[in-house]
Scaffold this motif. Structure first.
Motif, mmCIF file in Angstrom:
data_model
loop_
_atom_site.group_PDB
_atom_site.id
_atom_site.type_symbol
_atom_site.label_atom_id
_atom_site.label_comp_id
_atom_site.label_asym_id
_atom_site.label_seq_id
_atom_site.Cartn_x
_atom_site.Cartn_y
_atom_site.Cartn_z
ATOM 1 N N MET A 2 0.829 -1.025 0.027
ATOM 2 C CA MET A 2 -0.222 0.062 -0.069
ATOM 3 C C MET A 2 0.686 1.190 0.064
ATOM 4 S SD MET A 2 -3.271 -0.497 2.551
ATOM 5 C CE MET A 2 -4.727 -1.515 1.642
ATOM 6 N N GLY A 3 0.172 2.214 -0.376
ATOM 7 C CA GLY A 3 1.034 3.578 -0.214
ATOM 8 C C GLY A 3 0.419 4.550 0.698
ATOM 9 N N TYR A 4 0.703 5.831 0.591
ATOM 10 C CA TYR A 4 -0.022 6.773 1.489
ATOM 11 C C TYR A 4 -0.086 8.175 1.001
ATOM 12 C CZ TYR A 4 4.791 8.461 3.469
ATOM 13 O OH TYR A 4 6.037 8.759 3.346
ATOM 14 N N ILE A 5 -0.895 8.885 1.205
ATOM 15 C CA ILE A 5 -1.203 10.217 0.944
ATOM 16 C C ILE A 5 -0.274 11.133 1.752
ATOM 17 C CG2 ILE A 5 -2.819 12.074 0.444
ATOM 18 C CD1 ILE A 5 -3.352 9.552 -1.054
ATOM 19 N N ALA A 6 0.326 12.244 1.252
ATOM 20 C CA ALA A 6 1.409 12.974 1.700
ATOM 21 C C ALA A 6 1.329 14.500 1.481
ATOM 22 C CB ALA A 6 2.913 12.517 1.766
ATOM 23 N N ILE A 7 1.847 15.225 2.339
ATOM 24 C CA ILE A 7 1.728 16.656 2.072
ATOM 25 C C ILE A 7 3.201 17.308 2.016
ATOM 26 C CG2 ILE A 7 1.170 19.050 3.077
ATOM 27 C CD1 ILE A 7 -1.171 17.283 4.552
ATOM 28 N N ASN A 8 3.656 18.054 0.906
ATOM 29 C CA ASN A 8 4.943 18.565 0.984
ATOM 30 C C ASN A 8 4.943 19.709 1.937
ATOM 31 O OD1 ASN A 8 7.370 19.704 0.557
ATOM 32 N ND2 ASN A 8 6.786 20.662 -1.306
ATOM 33 N N ASN A 9 5.705 19.190 3.197
ATOM 34 C CA ASN A 9 5.599 20.250 4.147
ATOM 35 C C ASN A 9 6.984 20.759 4.509
ATOM 36 O OD1 ASN A 9 3.743 21.825 6.238
ATOM 37 N ND2 ASN A 9 4.909 20.387 7.683
ATOM 38 N N SER A 10 7.636 20.733 3.470
ATOM 39 C CA SER A 10 9.396 21.026 3.652
ATOM 40 C C SER A 10 9.499 22.535 3.468
ATOM 41 C CB SER A 10 9.974 20.280 2.332
ATOM 42 O OG SER A 10 9.607 20.980 1.251
ATOM 43 N N GLY A 11 8.664 23.394 3.188
ATOM 44 C CA GLY A 11 8.536 24.762 2.923
ATOM 45 C C GLY A 11 9.170 25.354 1.419
ATOM 46 N N ALA A 12 9.643 24.225 0.595
ATOM 47 C CA ALA A 12 9.996 24.610 -0.513
ATOM 48 C C ALA A 12 9.818 23.789 -1.723
ATOM 49 C CB ALA A 12 11.731 24.533 -0.715
ATOM 50 N N SER A 13 9.605 24.022 -2.964
ATOM 51 C CA SER A 13 9.264 23.396 -4.257
ATOM 52 C C SER A 13 10.189 22.025 -4.055
ATOM 53 C CB SER A 13 9.235 24.001 -5.266
ATOM 54 O OG SER A 13 8.147 25.012 -5.385
ATOM 55 N N GLN A 14 9.670 20.787 -4.374
ATOM 56 C CA GLN A 14 10.567 19.779 -4.866
ATOM 57 C C GLN A 14 10.406 19.153 -6.114
ATOM 58 O OE1 GLN A 14 12.820 19.014 -2.151
ATOM 59 N NE2 GLN A 14 11.895 20.656 -1.038
ATOM 60 N N THR A 15 11.569 18.798 -6.557
ATOM 61 C CA THR A 15 11.346 18.129 -8.191
ATOM 62 C C THR A 15 10.959 16.885 -8.131
ATOM 63 O OG1 THR A 15 13.366 19.779 -8.874
ATOM 64 C CG2 THR A 15 12.801 17.952 -10.221
ATOM 65 N N VAL A 16 10.098 16.556 -9.148
ATOM 66 C CA VAL A 16 9.687 15.392 -9.464
ATOM 67 C C VAL A 16 10.438 14.924 -10.686
ATOM 68 C CG1 VAL A 16 7.589 13.951 -10.106
ATOM 69 C CG2 VAL A 16 7.403 15.804 -8.249
ATOM 70 N N TRP A 17 11.022 13.862 -10.589
ATOM 71 C CA TRP A 17 11.712 13.243 -11.877
ATOM 72 C C TRP A 17 11.360 12.050 -12.613
ATOM 73 C CZ3 TRP A 17 16.100 16.073 -12.646
ATOM 74 C CH2 TRP A 17 16.374 16.956 -11.573
ATOM 75 N N ASN B 91 -3.824 7.016 13.219
ATOM 76 C CA ASN B 91 -2.350 6.375 13.301
ATOM 77 C C ASN B 91 -1.921 5.748 12.106
ATOM 78 O OD1 ASN B 91 -4.030 4.153 13.373
ATOM 79 N ND2 ASN B 91 -3.183 3.491 15.410
ATOM 80 N N ASN B 92 -2.802 5.739 11.109
ATOM 81 C CA ASN B 92 -2.398 5.042 9.663
ATOM 82 C C ASN B 92 -1.614 5.825 8.665
ATOM 83 O OD1 ASN B 92 -4.018 6.261 8.006
ATOM 84 N ND2 ASN B 92 -5.354 4.834 7.478
ATOM 85 N N GLY B 93 -1.222 7.036 9.026
ATOM 86 C CA GLY B 93 -0.655 7.777 8.219
ATOM 87 C C GLY B 93 -1.279 8.258 6.992
ATOM 88 N N GLY B 94 -2.334 8.098 6.615
ATOM 89 C CA GLY B 94 -2.958 8.723 5.191
ATOM 90 C C GLY B 94 -2.722 7.532 4.373
ATOM 91 N N GLN B 95 -2.983 6.061 4.896
ATOM 92 C CA GLN B 95 -2.616 4.777 4.014
ATOM 93 C C GLN B 95 -3.776 4.879 2.791
ATOM 94 O OE1 GLN B 95 -3.005 1.414 6.188
ATOM 95 N NE2 GLN B 95 -1.788 0.289 4.886
ATOM 96 N N SER B 96 -2.948 4.639 1.751
ATOM 97 C CA SER B 96 -3.823 4.452 0.481
ATOM 98 C C SER B 96 -3.683 3.211 -0.169
ATOM 99 C CB SER B 96 -3.435 5.747 -0.506
ATOM 100 O OG SER B 96 -1.775 5.353 -0.905
ATOM 101 N N GLY B 97 -4.361 3.081 -1.404
ATOM 102 C CA GLY B 97 -4.281 1.850 -2.030
ATOM 103 C C GLY B 97 -3.011 1.432 -2.572
ATOM 104 N N SER B 98 -2.934 0.064 -3.252
ATOM 105 C CA SER B 98 -1.859 -0.337 -3.952
ATOM 106 C C SER B 98 -1.839 -0.039 -5.395
ATOM 107 C CB SER B 98 -1.556 -1.721 -3.815
ATOM 108 O OG SER B 98 -1.377 -2.150 -2.364
ATOM 109 N N SER B 99 -2.952 -0.307 -5.828
ATOM 110 C CA SER B 99 -3.163 0.003 -7.367
ATOM 111 C C SER B 99 -3.649 1.719 -7.850
ATOM 112 C CB SER B 99 -4.179 -0.925 -7.733
ATOM 113 O OG SER B 99 -3.796 -2.309 -7.767
ATOM 114 N N ASN B 100 -4.228 2.203 -6.797
ATOM 115 C CA ASN B 100 -4.603 3.361 -6.869
ATOM 116 C C ASN B 100 -4.223 4.376 -5.641
ATOM 117 O OD1 ASN B 100 -6.583 3.298 -9.204
ATOM 118 N ND2 ASN B 100 -7.457 1.534 -7.833
ATOM 119 N N ILE B 101 -2.884 4.608 -5.887
ATOM 120 C CA ILE B 101 -2.278 5.321 -4.437
ATOM 121 C C ILE B 101 -2.664 6.737 -4.210
ATOM 122 C CG2 ILE B 101 -0.252 3.838 -4.979
ATOM 123 C CD1 ILE B 101 1.176 6.647 -6.279
ATOM 124 N N ASP B 102 -3.762 7.201 -4.984
ATOM 125 C CA ASP B 102 -4.140 8.465 -4.502
ATOM 126 C C ASP B 102 -5.543 8.150 -4.197
ATOM 127 O OD1 ASP B 102 -4.907 7.796 -7.188
ATOM 128 O OD2 ASP B 102 -5.723 9.728 -7.669
#
Length: 188
Positions: A1-16, A128-139
């Motif tokens: 499974m995946g999880y839903i996250a938030i970019n809380n770093s304070g800066a833009s992060q590159t997706v490669w 406490n599941n940290g925003g767990q998401s699906g395996s096939s549909n990670i969003d």
């Protein structure tokens, strides 16, 4: 499974891209995205689903070595509540998110629709599941409870006649990736 996250770093992060040699876009500060697993050959790099600059949901890879890049979605729910958890057989704290537009609740198979929550409804998952998401549909956010506007809470366990303890709610990356555009949103 995946999880839903938030970019809380304070800066833009590159997706490669997979080879990590071409930029596909950026994760903006406070942007919501989905993490689906480790890159098979790169250390500290994960596969993500994000909304690119063309406004489309896309897949790429992000370096995770930046503090705050992967804050769990459960860090910014709309509210919290205590519900009976059919897995642990106890009352646990749940994160609650609002629903902005009609959102389907899928069963664990990712195909069967068990409900459609109208705008103004809510969904809930263990905090406490940290925003767990699906395996096939990670969003797709793992949810255990949902309710219609003005209605009462219904558990997936009850809705499926005790067949499934959870379901999934697409967060709506096709509409946006910030809390003012997502289908399922909190206070981030």
């Amino acid at each position: 499974m995946g999880y839903i996250a938030i970019n809380n770093s304070g800066a833009s992060q590159t997706v490669w891209n997979y080879e990590m040699n071409q930029s596909l876009g950026k994760l903006l500060p406070r942007e919501v995205y989905a993490i689906g697993g480790a890159h098979p050959t790169q250390y500290d790099v994960v596969r993500v689903k994000f909304r690119n600059s063309s406004g489309n949901a896309a897949t790429g890879y992000v370096y995770m070595g930046v503090q705050g890049i992967d804050l769990p979605f459960t860090a910014y729910p709309a509210s919290t509540n205590s519900f009976y958890d059919y897995t642990s057989h106890s009352y646990d704290e749940y994160a609650v998110w609002n629903v902005r537009r009609a959102t389907k609740i899928y069963g664990p198979d990712g195909v069967t629709v068990h409900a459609t929550i109208n705008a103004g409804g809510q969904v809930a998952a263990p905090i406490n599941n940290g925003g767990q998401s699906g395996s096939s549909n990670i969003d797709w956010l793992l949810v255990k409870y949902f309710k219609q506007p003005g209605g009462s809470w219904t558990s997936m366990y009850e809705k499926t006649n005790n067949a499934a303890k959870h379901g999934f709610a697409p967060i709506g990356l096709e509409y946006g990736s910030m809390t003012n555009t997502l289908s399922v949103y909190g206070t981030a």
